[in-house]
Each structure stands twice: as C-alpha cells, then as structure tokens.
Design a protein around this motif. Structure first.
Motif, short mmCIF file in Angstrom:
data_model
loop_
_atom_site.label_atom_id
_atom_site.label_comp_id
_atom_site.label_asym_id
_atom_site.label_seq_id
_atom_site.Cartn_x
_atom_site.Cartn_y
_atom_site.Cartn_z
N SER A 10 -25.77 -46.89 -6.83
CA SER A 10 -25.06 -46.55 -8.07
C SER A 10 -24.16 -45.34 -7.87
O SER A 10 -23.02 -45.29 -8.35
N LEU A 11 -24.68 -44.35 -7.12
CA LEU A 11 -23.90 -43.14 -6.86
C LEU A 11 -22.66 -43.47 -6.03
O LEU A 11 -21.56 -42.98 -6.31
N LEU A 12 -22.83 -44.32 -5.01
CA LEU A 12 -21.69 -44.71 -4.17
C LEU A 12 -20.65 -45.46 -4.98
O LEU A 12 -19.44 -45.23 -4.84
N GLU A 13 -21.09 -46.38 -5.84
CA GLU A 13 -20.14 -47.14 -6.67
C GLU A 13 -19.39 -46.23 -7.63
O GLU A 13 -18.18 -46.37 -7.83
N ALA A 14 -20.11 -45.27 -8.23
CA ALA A 14 -19.45 -44.35 -9.16
C ALA A 14 -18.44 -43.47 -8.43
O ALA A 14 -17.33 -43.22 -8.92
N THR A 15 -18.82 -43.00 -7.23
CA THR A 15 -17.88 -42.17 -6.45
C THR A 15 -16.65 -42.95 -6.05
O THR A 15 -15.52 -42.45 -6.14
N ALA A 16 -16.86 -44.19 -5.60
CA ALA A 16 -15.73 -45.03 -5.19
C ALA A 16 -14.80 -45.31 -6.37
O ALA A 16 -13.58 -45.27 -6.25
#
Length: 240
Positions: free
Chosen positions: A46-52
């Motif tokens: 979830s963190l990676l998707e939000a950052t991307a």
C-alpha cells in the motif's frame, strides 16, 4: 529397563498432554507469524502504491505547468505578421556614390549604413550636407551631391537641418535652385523631371562637343529634347 517402562505407563498421559500443548503452541505461533508477515507485506504494498501515485501526479503536474508556461511564453514572444513586415524597409541612395540603388534594410539602421552599402562616396562626392546619423525609414530617398554642387550652393548647411533630416541641400534639390547645364554632372541632371540616364549622357556629350551651352534654348539641339519638353523644365535650368 523395566522401571523405565513402568514409569512411562504411569506418566504417559502427562507426556502426551505436554506434547499436545507444545504442538498447539507451536502451531499457533506459526499461524500468528504468517498473519503478521502478510499484514506487513500488505502495508508495504500500500505504501509503495501510494508513493508511486504521488510521484506520478507530481511529474504530471510539473509537465503540465511547464507546457502551460511554454505556451504562454510562446504566445507572448511570437512576432505578428505586422511586426515582421515593419522590420524590413527599403531606402534609395543616388548621386555621387559608387553604387546608387534601392537597398533593403532592417528598420533599426542609419543613413551611414545605406552609404556603406552603396560603396561609399565617389571621388567628387560630398556628404557634409547629409545627416549620416539619421534613422532609415521605408521609402526614404537620399541624394548625395558633388563637392562642386556644395560649393556652388555656398557650402554645407547641415547645421540648419532639423534633427534626423536626410534631405540634401544641394542646388539640384533645393527649392528655387537651378541646374547649370555647363557644370552639372549626370546625377544632377537626372534630378530634373523627364531627364533620365540616357538624356543626361547626351546633354554632357553635346556640351563637351559644342564647348558648352550658350543659352538654355540650345538644349533643344540634344536628341530627344524638343520645345515642349524644354518649356516644362526651363525654370529648373540656367547657363553660367
């Protein structure tokens, strides 16, 4: 050995119970560990998707802003057709210069640039009556007199001209001045209405052959000039 077996019979239910509890604890711990790992993986994803998503949005916003700025800048600095047309002018120079002609310039140039384009003065040319610092304008025509013409008119009078003026004060172009048939060169003769390069050369040829004009009426002896033509230009001529 028999004692060991006897003790096993007495305590075997406790042993099995302990083993069962141990297996239960181990199984529960393994399940909890797997769940925790899955939760951590889901959180990381979830963190990676939000950052991307945030980075992509920032890049898109930056690109859009840059495009808008470029379009705005282009709309401001793009010259119109009228500006392009106004930036090009045509100016004429004639008289005592090496290459009299009409020349094309940019509007920010001066009379001295026109004189240089024309190859400069002839050996008898005189630019003292011309404001070389005056800006060029579209349709401008400049006549450069000879030294003899300037001397005949009483000398240069550039100080009497207004700032930026490029009008020559030569006798050929001054109001009320007359052209002396016995001293005018070809360029000066061409300032008279109806006298072109060929007639100017014919006038000079006749003057040299006849030893000079004795009167203005004698001009009719030149080929192509009749009484009607002379009547139109008589007030511009004199014989000295």
């Amino acid at each position: 050995m028999e004692q060991v077996r006897e003790r096993y019979r007495q305590y075997r239910w406790r042993i099995w119970l302990g083993l069962g509890l141990l297996l239960l604890l181990l199984g529960g711990g393994a399940i909890s560990l797997v769940r925790r790992q899955r939760q951590n993986q889901a959180a990381d994803q979830s963190l990676l998707e939000a950052t991307a998503a945030g980075t992509s949005g920032a890049v898109a916003t930056s690109t859009t802003d840059a495009s808008v700025a470029a379009e705005s800048s282009g709309a401001t600095t793009k010259p119109s057709g009228a500006d392009k047309q106004a930036a090009v002018i045509y100016a004429e120079i004639k008289g005592a210069v090496q290459r009299p002609d009409v020349y094309r310039f940019k509007s920010d140039q001066r009379v001295i640039d026109l004189l240089e384009r024309a190859g400069g003065l002839t050996k008898d040319g005189d630019d003292r009556t011309i404001n070389l610092a005056s800006p060029l304008t579209d349709g401008l025509s400049i006549y450069v007199p000879t030294k003899a013409e300037v001397a005949q008119s009483g000398g240069p009078e550039l100080s009497g001209q207004s700032a930026g003026s490029t009008t020559s004060t030569s006798p050929a172009e001054g109001a009320g001045d007359q052209v002396d048939l016995n001293h005018a060169d070809a360029a000066t003769l061409q300032t008279i209405s109806g006298i072109g390069p060929k007639k100017a050369e014919d006038i000079i040829a006749y003057r040299e052959q006849a030893g000079g004009f004795k009167s203005v009426d004698e001009l009719t002896q030149v080929s192509g000039i009749g009484d009607k033509t002379l009547a139109k230009i008589r007030d511009r001529l004199c014989v000295r």
